[in-house]
Design an enzyme around this catalytic site. Structure first.
Site, short mmCIF file in Angstrom:
data_model
loop_
_atom_site.label_atom_id
_atom_site.label_comp_id
_atom_site.label_asym_id
_atom_site.label_seq_id
_atom_site.Cartn_x
_atom_site.Cartn_y
_atom_site.Cartn_z
N PRO A 37 0.84 -1.20 0.00
CA PRO A 37 0.00 0.00 0.00
C PRO A 37 0.87 1.25 0.00
O PRO A 37 1.96 1.27 0.59
CB PRO A 37 -0.79 -0.10 1.32
CG PRO A 37 -0.70 -1.54 1.72
CD PRO A 37 0.62 -2.03 1.20
N LYS A 38 0.41 2.29 -0.67
CA LYS A 38 1.11 3.57 -0.64
C LYS A 38 0.51 4.38 0.50
O LYS A 38 -0.61 4.88 0.40
CB LYS A 38 0.96 4.31 -1.97
CG LYS A 38 1.71 5.64 -1.99
CD LYS A 38 1.46 6.38 -3.29
CE LYS A 38 2.18 7.73 -3.28
NZ LYS A 38 1.70 8.61 -2.16
N TRP A 39 1.24 4.50 1.58
CA TRP A 39 0.73 5.17 2.77
C TRP A 39 0.72 6.68 2.57
O TRP A 39 1.64 7.27 2.03
CB TRP A 39 1.57 4.78 3.99
CG TRP A 39 1.48 3.32 4.24
CD1 TRP A 39 2.38 2.36 3.89
CD2 TRP A 39 0.38 2.63 4.82
NE1 TRP A 39 1.92 1.12 4.24
CE2 TRP A 39 0.69 1.26 4.81
CE3 TRP A 39 -0.84 3.04 5.38
CZ2 TRP A 39 -0.18 0.29 5.32
CZ3 TRP A 39 -1.70 2.09 5.88
CH2 TRP A 39 -1.37 0.73 5.85
N ASP A 186 -3.31 5.85 -0.44
CA ASP A 186 -3.84 6.50 -1.63
C ASP A 186 -3.35 5.84 -2.91
O ASP A 186 -3.37 6.45 -3.97
CB ASP A 186 -3.53 7.99 -1.63
CG ASP A 186 -2.04 8.31 -1.69
OD1 ASP A 186 -1.24 7.36 -1.70
OD2 ASP A 186 -1.69 9.49 -1.71
N GLY A 187 -2.91 4.58 -2.80
CA GLY A 187 -2.46 3.86 -3.99
C GLY A 187 -1.67 2.63 -3.61
O GLY A 187 -1.75 2.13 -2.49
#
Length: 348
Positions: A37-39, A186-187
């Site tokens: 996950p893109k934190w 968010d990605g």
């Protein structure tokens, strides 16, 4: 070891984190890939030399004074002489809050200390540059660095230190991407498992989730000094049937402003937002920009957004099209429900 301010650290404090380049889709070829996950927090390299700890933002600025609880946690560990890469996040009522992070960037130490007790931060770890004891891992492949990070978290056993989930399954990564844009993530970031750590290089791939929602126009603001609409105030109906303010859009074409202003002024004076309403002027806004005009909740617009925090769009949205075919009451919070992956100590 490198000396900084009289303290020996395993790497220079100017070391840059490895970065990612934007892509429209997750990579499928030239793998194998690890997906994470893109934190959506503050990127941070944490250095420990002896008992001394230094936290550095991606920009190179020191973060330690803003997050004393993280400095204390790392300082209290029995292990030393290491460098870890991660993201600082804060949870409020069980949900990640970017606003709480921004509140930490305060000049008053007393205020920071108060917030550190009330809303303690966590460091979500996803890479390790130097293992405890000072052994550099940057020339090792990611799968070896990941194993070292897992061992570090297990031995630390500290609530403020968490391990980011990771998977080699493209299907799982795509599910994460679909749920991104809410709260903590968010990605998705893709990293090659056999790649070494390359400071400052965009050697990873990141895909951000841009989502759309149909929103009710509950009000508008005029352009400063002009009698033309500057932005639309957006709302969604909550489970009590009340219209909550969730954000705004100002991407209005100049040649459409006059007609749109006429339309909105004919609807002016309605109930506007019956739930959470826009606030007044803030320290970032002028008295004029804080004023808004309520309208009857009859217009629906589709907007594109990138992130949701606390049931609000974090940034301004992009107006895509008007939706005369959509009933305002159909515009509910179900469109932006929280589906983000959970932080895990064990990973995936």
């Amino acid at each position: 070891m490198v000396v900084a301010s009289g303290i020996e650290f395993p790497l220079p404090l100017s070391t840059e984190p490895m970065e990612a380049r934007m892509a429209e889709a997750l990579p499928r070829d030239d793998g194998p890939w690890q997906y994470e996950p893109k934190w959506d927090g503050f990127r941070c390299l944490a250095f420990k030399g002896g008992k001394s700890v230094d936290l550095r933002a991606k920009s190179g600025k020191a973060l330690g004074r803003y997050f004393p609880e993280l400095t204390a946690t790392l300082g209290d560990l029995e292990t030393s002489d290491f460098v870890i890469d991660g993201e600082i996040v804060i949870e409020v009522d069980g949900r990640a809050s970017f606003d709480a992070l921004q509140m930490r960037l305060h000049p008053a130490e007393s205020r920071i200390c108060k917030l550190s007790r009330e809303t303690p931060a966590q460091l979500v770890l996803f890479d390790m540059l130097v293992a405890p004891g000072g052994r550099s891992l940057m020339e090792l492949p990611l799968h070896d660095r990941r194993a070292a990070a897992e061992d570090f978290i297990a031995r630390a056993n500290a609530k403020a230190l968490r391990l980011s989930p990771a998977t080699t399954s493209l299907a799982t990564a795509e599910k994460w991407l679909e749920g991104a844009g809410n709260d903590a993530t968010d990605g998705v970031v893709a990293k090659q498992l056999d790649d070494l750590y390359r400071p400052g290089e965009r050697a990873m791939v990141k895909v951000k989730r841009l989502r759309t929602a149909d929103c009710v126009v509950g009000g508008f603001r005029y352009l400063n000094g002009k009698r033309q609409v500057g932005s639309l105030l957006l709302g969604l109906y909550n489970d009590r049937g009340l219209l909550d303010h969730v954000g705004f859009t100002s991407t209005i074409a100049n040649d459409e402003r006059a007609a749109l202003t006429d339309k909105l002024e004919r609807l002016r004076g309605g109930s506007g937002f019956t739930g959470k309403a826009p606030g007044g002027p803030s320290r970032w806004s002028t008295e004029r920009s804080g004023q808004w005009e309520p309208v009857k909740p009859e217009l629906v617009v589709e907007v594109r957004f990138d992130h949701v925090t606390g049931e609000r769009f974090r940034h301004g949205t992009k107006l895509l099209r008007w939706r005369p075919d959509k009933a305002p009451r159909q515009c509910t919070f179900e469109q932006i429900e929280r589906l983000a992956p959970q932080v895990s100590k064990k990973g995936v």
